[in-house]
Each structure stands twice: as C-alpha cells, then as structure tokens.
Write a protein that holds these residues in place. Structure first.
Motif, PDB file in Angstrom:
ATOM      1  N   CYS A  94       6.676 -17.206  29.093  1.00  0.00           N
ATOM      2  CA  CYS A  94       7.582 -16.055  29.221  1.00  0.00           C
ATOM      3  C   CYS A  94       6.840 -14.738  29.054  1.00  0.00           C
ATOM      4  N   CYS A  95       5.844 -14.728  28.202  1.00  0.00           N
ATOM      5  CA  CYS A  95       5.024 -13.544  27.925  1.00  0.00           C
ATOM      6  C   CYS A  95       3.709 -14.042  27.360  1.00  0.00           C
ATOM      7  N   THR A  96       2.598 -13.572  27.904  1.00  0.00           N
ATOM      8  CA  THR A  96       1.296 -14.097  27.513  1.00  0.00           C
ATOM      9  C   THR A  96       0.653 -13.367  26.336  1.00  0.00           C
ATOM     10  N   SER A  97       1.433 -12.604  25.603  1.00  0.00           N
ATOM     11  CA  SER A  97       0.938 -12.021  24.355  1.00  0.00           C
ATOM     12  C   SER A  97       0.996 -13.114  23.287  1.00  0.00           C
ATOM     13  N   LYS A  98      -0.155 -13.546  22.818  1.00  0.00           N
ATOM     14  CA  LYS A  98      -0.206 -14.610  21.805  1.00  0.00           C
ATOM     15  C   LYS A  98       0.454 -14.171  20.503  1.00  0.00           C
ATOM     16  N   SER A  99       0.284 -12.928  20.139  1.00  0.00           N
ATOM     17  CA  SER A  99       0.889 -12.407  18.919  1.00  0.00           C
ATOM     18  C   SER A  99       2.410 -12.489  18.992  1.00  0.00           C
ATOM     19  N   TRP A 100       2.983 -12.050  20.103  1.00  0.00           N
ATOM     20  CA  TRP A 100       4.433 -12.113  20.293  1.00  0.00           C
ATOM     21  C   TRP A 100       4.916 -13.565  20.236  1.00  0.00           C
ATOM     22  N   ALA A 101       4.239 -14.451  20.970  1.00  0.00           N
ATOM     23  CA  ALA A 101       4.666 -15.856  21.040  1.00  0.00           C
ATOM     24  C   ALA A 101       4.612 -16.512  19.661  1.00  0.00           C
ATOM     25  N   TYR A 102       3.538 -16.274  18.921  1.00  0.00           N
ATOM     26  CA  TYR A 102       3.412 -16.869  17.591  1.00  0.00           C
ATOM     27  C   TYR A 102       4.526 -16.366  16.669  1.00  0.00           C
ATOM     28  N   LYS A 103       4.731 -15.058  16.653  1.00  0.00           N
ATOM     29  CA  LYS A 103       5.741 -14.480  15.754  1.00  0.00           C
ATOM     30  C   LYS A 103       7.146 -14.939  16.117  1.00  0.00           C
ATOM     31  N   LEU A 104       7.444 -15.086  17.397  1.00  0.00           N
ATOM     32  CA  LEU A 104       8.770 -15.545  17.783  1.00  0.00           C
ATOM     33  C   LEU A 104       8.946 -17.030  17.449  1.00  0.00           C
ATOM     34  N   ALA A 105       7.917 -17.814  17.637  1.00  0.00           N
ATOM     35  CA  ALA A 105       8.003 -19.240  17.298  1.00  0.00           C
ATOM     36  C   ALA A 105       8.235 -19.413  15.796  1.00  0.00           C
ATOM     37  N   VAL A 106       7.575 -18.590  14.985  1.00  0.00           N
ATOM     38  CA  VAL A 106       7.724 -18.656  13.531  1.00  0.00           C
ATOM     39  C   VAL A 106       9.131 -18.238  13.097  1.00  0.00           C
ATOM     40  N   ALA A 107       9.768 -17.376  13.874  1.00  0.00           N
ATOM     41  CA  ALA A 107      11.098 -16.857  13.516  1.00  0.00           C
ATOM     42  C   ALA A 107      12.219 -17.884  13.723  1.00  0.00           C
ATOM     43  N   ARG A 108      11.911 -19.003  14.375  1.00  0.00           N
ATOM     44  CA  ARG A 108      12.938 -20.031  14.586  1.00  0.00           C
ATOM     45  C   ARG A 108      13.396 -20.598  13.260  1.00  0.00           C
ATOM     46  N   PRO A 109      14.566 -21.180  13.194  1.00  0.00           N
ATOM     47  CA  PRO A 109      15.519 -21.444  14.274  1.00  0.00           C
ATOM     48  C   PRO A 109      16.432 -20.255  14.524  1.00  0.00           C
ATOM     49  N   PHE A 110      16.984 -20.223  15.713  1.00  0.00           N
ATOM     50  CA  PHE A 110      17.917 -19.180  16.111  1.00  0.00           C
ATOM     51  C   PHE A 110      19.310 -19.770  16.224  1.00  0.00           C
ATOM     52  N   ALA A 111      20.296 -19.020  15.774  1.00  0.00           N
ATOM     53  CA  ALA A 111      21.692 -19.485  15.814  1.00  0.00           C
ATOM     54  C   ALA A 111      22.237 -19.498  17.239  1.00  0.00           C
ATOM     55  N   ASP A 112      21.776 -18.538  18.041  1.00  0.00           N
ATOM     56  CA  ASP A 112      22.230 -18.458  19.426  1.00  0.00           C
ATOM     57  C   ASP A 112      21.206 -17.676  20.233  1.00  0.00           C
ATOM     58  N   VAL A 113      21.412 -17.627  21.534  1.00  0.00           N
ATOM     59  CA  VAL A 113      20.457 -16.961  22.423  1.00  0.00           C
ATOM     60  C   VAL A 113      20.391 -15.464  22.130  1.00  0.00           C
TER      61      VAL A 113
END
Length: 177
Positions: free
Chosen positions: A23-42
C-alpha cells in the motif's frame, strides 16, 4: 490479496508489514501501522494510518522511500498503455482518458521528466478518475513550486493513494468517510 479486517489484525508482524508495504513502501509507516494493530474497524485503521503518515512525512527519507514505490510515467508508450488499456483499469479511472491525444501524452511524459529533474523524485498524484489532460494540468501547475512545497504536495497525494490501497487490501471494506 484481499483480507478482512479480522484477518489483517491476526497476521504475524512480518506478514502484516509485507501487506502494508503493498500500500505504501515507507518501511517506517508500515512498521508503525502494523504495531498499532488490532483495529476495531476500517475507519480506525485509516485514522491510525493518517496519524502515522503525518509523523512519517516529516522525515524526507521516508517520503522518498514511499515515492520510490511508484512507477515513473516516463515515455509515451507507457502512458498510452496506462490510459488506453481498458482491460486492466477500472472504467471510472478511464473516463476521459481513453482518447488522450498523443500530444497530451507526450507533454505528460516531458513534464514528468522535468519534474524529476527539478525535484529529485517522481510526480505523485492521486490519479483515480483523472484524465491524462487533468494529470498534465496538475503537473504543470505544480512544476513551478519549490521542493519543500512539492514534498508536502506529494506527501498529501501519497496519503490519498495509500488510503485507497488500504481499502482495497481489506476487500473494499466500507468506511464512514
């Protein structure tokens, strides 16, 4: 790969990051968003993505890393393929672009080269629903900007692209936005 939100929340950290990098090739963004899981909704995922992107976008290296994930539109043949191949593009993305004149495609290719030469990164624009002429008009309007302004413009466009790709990753899950 299309996932449900529950499936995305249950992915291993490594697999979640790999999916986010589509979705976005910024590794920093991807790592931080993956760590923020779980999400209640989209909507929560998109809000978290926006918040993380707003922090990441202050790091030029992360921005350029994200921009590098996009192909450059650099020649007339690739532009014709992008805008005239109705087999591989959604109809709403093609409206007004299917019959783009060669002169428009050539000007867009030249503008992309000029943009890259001036700013050091490719022209980033949320292209969904835009014709080749509209893209050319946007490119020409942004070309006189300074680099800082264009980094900000490209970062905002990147976020729009990322949000669309996240929604597609999650099977076009509905959102309230």
């Amino acid at each position: 790969m299309s996932l449900t939100l529950a499936q995305f929340n249950d992915l291993s950290q490594e697999v979640a990051i790999a999916q986010l990098l589509t979705c976005c090739t910024s590794k920093s963004w991807a790592y931080k968003l993956a760590v923020a899981r779980p999400f209640a909704d989209v909507d929560a995922l998109l809000a978290s993505s926006d918040a993380i992107w707003n922090k990441v976008r202050n790091d030029e290296a992360s921005l350029l890393e994200a921009f590098d994930g996009h192909p450059q539109i650099g020649n007339v043949a690739s532009l014709k393929e992008k805008y005239r191949n109705t087999q591989s593009s959604a109809a709403h993305e093609q409206s007004g672009a299917n019959d783009a004149a060669d002169e428009v495609l050539e000007a867009l290719a030249k503008g992309n080269r000029d943009y890259l030469d001036k700013f050091g990164f490719i022209f980033i624009v949320f292209a969904t629903g835009k014709s080749a002429q509209q893209m050319l008009d946007l490119l020409l309007a942004r070309l006189p900007n300074d680099r800082a302004t264009e980094l900000a413009n490209a970062a905002a466009e990147q976020n729009k692209i990322t949000r669309l790709r996240l929604t597609k990753l999650l099977g076009n899950a509905s959102t309230s936005k």
